[in-house]
Scaffold this active site. Sequence first.
Site, PDB file in Angstrom:
ATOM      1  N   GLU A  36      44.258  52.509  50.052  1.00  0.00           N
ATOM      2  CA  GLU A  36      45.501  51.770  50.247  1.00  0.00           C
ATOM      3  C   GLU A  36      46.071  52.119  48.982  1.00  0.00           C
ATOM      4  OE1 GLU A  36      45.799  49.253  54.396  1.00  0.00           O
ATOM      5  OE2 GLU A  36      45.026  48.547  52.713  1.00  0.00           O
ATOM      6  N   CYS A  62      50.165  49.961  42.445  1.00  0.00           N
ATOM      7  CA  CYS A  62      49.138  49.302  42.872  1.00  0.00           C
ATOM      8  C   CYS A  62      48.538  50.435  43.579  1.00  0.00           C
ATOM      9  CB  CYS A  62      48.976  48.306  43.493  1.00  0.00           C
ATOM     10  SG  CYS A  62      47.387  47.349  43.582  1.00  0.00           S
ATOM     11  N   CYS A 113      34.684  47.934  48.009  1.00  0.00           N
ATOM     12  CA  CYS A 113      34.571  47.227  46.919  1.00  0.00           C
ATOM     13  C   CYS A 113      32.733  46.618  47.063  1.00  0.00           C
ATOM     14  CB  CYS A 113      35.219  46.856  46.444  1.00  0.00           C
ATOM     15  SG  CYS A 113      34.399  45.686  44.229  1.00  0.00           S
ATOM     16  N   CYS A 134      33.371  39.441  46.071  1.00  0.00           N
ATOM     17  CA  CYS A 134      33.923  38.696  45.108  1.00  0.00           C
ATOM     18  C   CYS A 134      33.923  38.234  46.715  1.00  0.00           C
ATOM     19  CB  CYS A 134      35.368  39.062  44.781  1.00  0.00           C
ATOM     20  SG  CYS A 134      34.394  39.939  43.110  1.00  0.00           S
ATOM     21  N   CYS A 147      38.321  38.006  48.489  1.00  0.00           N
ATOM     22  CA  CYS A 147      38.478  39.173  48.893  1.00  0.00           C
ATOM     23  C   CYS A 147      38.116  40.206  49.832  1.00  0.00           C
ATOM     24  CB  CYS A 147      38.343  40.105  46.955  1.00  0.00           C
ATOM     25  SG  CYS A 147      38.765  41.600  47.296  1.00  0.00           S
ATOM     26  N   GLY A 170      39.263  48.248  45.182  1.00  0.00           N
ATOM     27  CA  GLY A 170      37.420  48.700  44.296  1.00  0.00           C
ATOM     28  C   GLY A 170      37.154  48.593  42.824  1.00  0.00           C
ATOM     29  N   GLU A 171      36.993  48.474  41.880  1.00  0.00           N
ATOM     30  CA  GLU A 171      36.630  48.235  40.828  1.00  0.00           C
ATOM     31  C   GLU A 171      36.880  49.111  39.440  1.00  0.00           C
ATOM     32  OE1 GLU A 171      36.228  45.510  38.855  1.00  0.00           O
ATOM     33  OE2 GLU A 171      35.646  46.344  37.705  1.00  0.00           O
ATOM     34  N   SER A 225      42.252  46.644  35.975  1.00  0.00           N
ATOM     35  CA  SER A 225      42.067  45.012  36.316  1.00  0.00           C
ATOM     36  C   SER A 225      40.441  45.084  36.610  1.00  0.00           C
ATOM     37  CB  SER A 225      42.552  44.562  37.049  1.00  0.00           C
ATOM     38  OG  SER A 225      42.554  43.196  37.897  1.00  0.00           O
ATOM     39  N   SER A 233      39.887  39.730  35.959  1.00  0.00           N
ATOM     40  CA  SER A 233      39.615  38.787  36.988  1.00  0.00           C
ATOM     41  C   SER A 233      38.862  37.490  36.856  1.00  0.00           C
ATOM     42  CB  SER A 233      39.531  38.742  38.244  1.00  0.00           C
ATOM     43  OG  SER A 233      40.543  40.478  38.657  1.00  0.00           O
ATOM     44  N   LEU A 234      39.007  35.972  36.376  1.00  0.00           N
ATOM     45  CA  LEU A 234      38.661  34.942  35.957  1.00  0.00           C
ATOM     46  C   LEU A 234      38.303  34.833  36.782  1.00  0.00           C
ATOM     47  CD1 LEU A 234      37.487  34.795  33.233  1.00  0.00           C
ATOM     48  CD2 LEU A 234      38.481  33.400  32.562  1.00  0.00           C
ATOM     49  N   HIS A 235      39.282  33.708  37.666  1.00  0.00           N
ATOM     50  CA  HIS A 235      39.370  32.826  38.973  1.00  0.00           C
ATOM     51  C   HIS A 235      38.611  31.187  38.973  1.00  0.00           C
ATOM     52  CE1 HIS A 235      41.169  35.909  40.387  1.00  0.00           C
ATOM     53  NE2 HIS A 235      39.803  36.403  41.019  1.00  0.00           N
ATOM     54  N   ASN A 249      45.398  34.820  48.701  1.00  0.00           N
ATOM     55  CA  ASN A 249      46.102  35.399  49.781  1.00  0.00           C
ATOM     56  C   ASN A 249      44.986  34.857  51.667  1.00  0.00           C
ATOM     57  OD1 ASN A 249      48.839  36.424  49.515  1.00  0.00           O
ATOM     58  ND2 ASN A 249      47.879  37.835  47.754  1.00  0.00           N
ATOM     59  N   CYS A 252      47.395  41.479  46.348  1.00  0.00           N
ATOM     60  CA  CYS A 252      46.061  41.138  46.290  1.00  0.00           C
ATOM     61  C   CYS A 252      45.268  40.465  47.296  1.00  0.00           C
ATOM     62  CB  CYS A 252      46.123  40.418  44.696  1.00  0.00           C
ATOM     63  SG  CYS A 252      47.297  41.515  43.196  1.00  0.00           S
TER      64      CYS A 252
HETATM   65  N1  SAH Z   1      38.636  44.849  41.259  1.00  0.00           N
HETATM   66  C1  SAH Z   1      39.257  44.841  40.475  1.00  0.00           C
HETATM   67  C2  SAH Z   1      40.470  45.413  40.712  1.00  0.00           C
HETATM   68  C3  SAH Z   1      41.357  45.062  42.087  1.00  0.00           C
HETATM   69  S1  SAH Z   1      41.017  43.445  42.768  1.00  0.00           S
HETATM   70  C4  SAH Z   1      39.297  43.222  40.267  1.00  0.00           C
HETATM   71  O1  SAH Z   1      38.876  42.255  40.760  1.00  0.00           O
HETATM   72  O2  SAH Z   1      40.731  42.876  39.232  1.00  0.00           O
HETATM   73  C5  SAH Z   1      42.884  42.940  42.027  1.00  0.00           C
HETATM   74  C6  SAH Z   1      42.953  41.406  41.796  1.00  0.00           C
HETATM   75  O3  SAH Z   1      43.572  40.738  42.997  1.00  0.00           O
HETATM   76  C7  SAH Z   1      41.646  41.101  40.994  1.00  0.00           C
HETATM   77  O4  SAH Z   1      42.287  40.114  40.005  1.00  0.00           O
HETATM   78  C8  SAH Z   1      41.337  40.326  42.109  1.00  0.00           C
HETATM   79  O5  SAH Z   1      40.611  38.353  41.768  1.00  0.00           O
HETATM   80  C9  SAH Z   1      42.649  39.383  43.269  1.00  0.00           C
HETATM   81  N2  SAH Z   1      42.754  38.981  44.416  1.00  0.00           N
HETATM   82  C10 SAH Z   1      40.958  39.440  45.254  1.00  0.00           C
HETATM   83  N3  SAH Z   1      41.109  38.535  46.532  1.00  0.00           N
HETATM   84  C11 SAH Z   1      42.623  38.030  46.456  1.00  0.00           C
HETATM   85  C12 SAH Z   1      43.220  36.909  47.457  1.00  0.00           C
HETATM   86  N4  SAH Z   1      42.995  37.029  48.459  1.00  0.00           N
HETATM   87  N5  SAH Z   1      43.906  36.367  46.974  1.00  0.00           N
HETATM   88  C13 SAH Z   1      44.837  36.656  45.148  1.00  0.00           C
HETATM   89  N6  SAH Z   1      44.035  37.416  44.813  1.00  0.00           N
HETATM   90  C14 SAH Z   1      43.213  37.875  44.957  1.00  0.00           C
HETATM   91 FE1  SF4 Z   2      35.839  43.888  43.969  1.00  0.00          FE
HETATM   92 FE2  SF4 Z   2      37.789  42.957  42.834  1.00  0.00          FE
HETATM   93 FE3  SF4 Z   2      37.279  42.111  44.711  1.00  0.00          FE
HETATM   94 FE4  SF4 Z   2      35.823  41.215  43.409  1.00  0.00          FE
HETATM   95  S1  SF4 Z   2      38.117  40.640  43.788  1.00  0.00           S
HETATM   96  S2  SF4 Z   2      34.946  42.364  45.296  1.00  0.00           S
HETATM   97  S3  SF4 Z   2      35.895  42.762  42.867  1.00  0.00           S
HETATM   98  S4  SF4 Z   2      38.235  44.437  44.740  1.00  0.00           S
END
Ligand code: SAH
Ligand code: SF4
Length: 341
Positions: A85, A98, A105, A109, A112, A153-154, A183, A206-208, A282, A325
Amino acid sequence: MRYDVARSDLERLLDGEPRYRADQVWRGLHQRGLDPEEMTDLPKALRARLGEVLRPALALVAESESDAGDTVKSLWSLAGGRRIETVLMQYHDRVTVCISSQAGCGMGCVFCATGQAGLSGQLTMGEIVEQVIRARRRAEPRRLGNVVFMGMGEPLANYAAVWAAIERLHDDVGISARRITVSTVGLVPGIRRLAGERLPVNLAVSLHAANDTLRDRLVPVNRRYPLAVLAAACREYTEATGRRLSFEWAMIAGVNDQPSDATELAAIARPLHAHVNLIPLNPTPGYATRGTPAAGVQAFRDRLEKLGVNATVRDNRGTDIDAACGQLAASAIAAPANLTP
Ligand code: SAH
Ligand code: SF4
């Protein structure tokens, strides 16, 4: 496939044609995003021949719009049954796409949707570039200016294809590396490698979570590259490139939105001059926890600012069409009404 063709391949393909043809076709493909059939300055037979060879890699399966058409999510099907997508986001002052770097992926995480679905395949350089080309045409007459690798994807787990795509976008498509953001979940060897490249892109990490106990749980890759190692790689990156570093922080109610989380985050972000992007989590099918309510997000932001860290609350586009995201799973098929031939 169309954008996996190298310049030298194209020249070979045009053997016997006047020398300027290769330039003409290359520019048509990259600068104008034309199908060979649309290159009316070429002889008809050549157009047809190129159309046969330079087939597009992406076939549109479905398209859905939200935010009064300002957010457009496209679901594409690729060779071998892979699905990805892309999300086009039009703001009053800029247009951003985007894009995906992998089908699914494998980083796992927990919050996600893409991670919950697992990895189903890599993308080629051309498949990455084509997403941008298609989005740029979709955005017309507005000008697509920014590319973010925040789709599925990463990117640093598909490094060679991603880097080759960045070079192609910068050199041939006309999107400056300064307007491209990679990212990453925090793959340290990839960050180091990126620091040594010839073009400086923006880096978002993407720290979190800002302590290893919590991050190990939310972002499993942290067990391999813990925070201290990740922060050192981030420093290397900013010192080598001079580009701005940002941290992404999905705000998860009761999990990473407490005052102590802000304090820990500031301790990492401030010395790196990193900008923090806050985005309420989300909802995804596989993770029951909810996003932090708006007031809590605001309070967290204010606390960061007081601790000397710049933070922005990110506008959360396309939530209703699962285009925000972390919601990309490439599984939903839009209703036929949304299907654009
Ligand atoms: N894999 C890479 C890029 C794709 S994810 C990464 O993780 O950075 C893009 C962004 O969406 C990242 O910052 C990720 O942490 C965030 N993301 C993933 N799941 C999410 C969710 N459920 N709510 C908000 N952000 C989310
Ligand atoms: Fe992959 Fe990024 Fe989602 Fe983590 S947040 S599972 S690295 S797409």
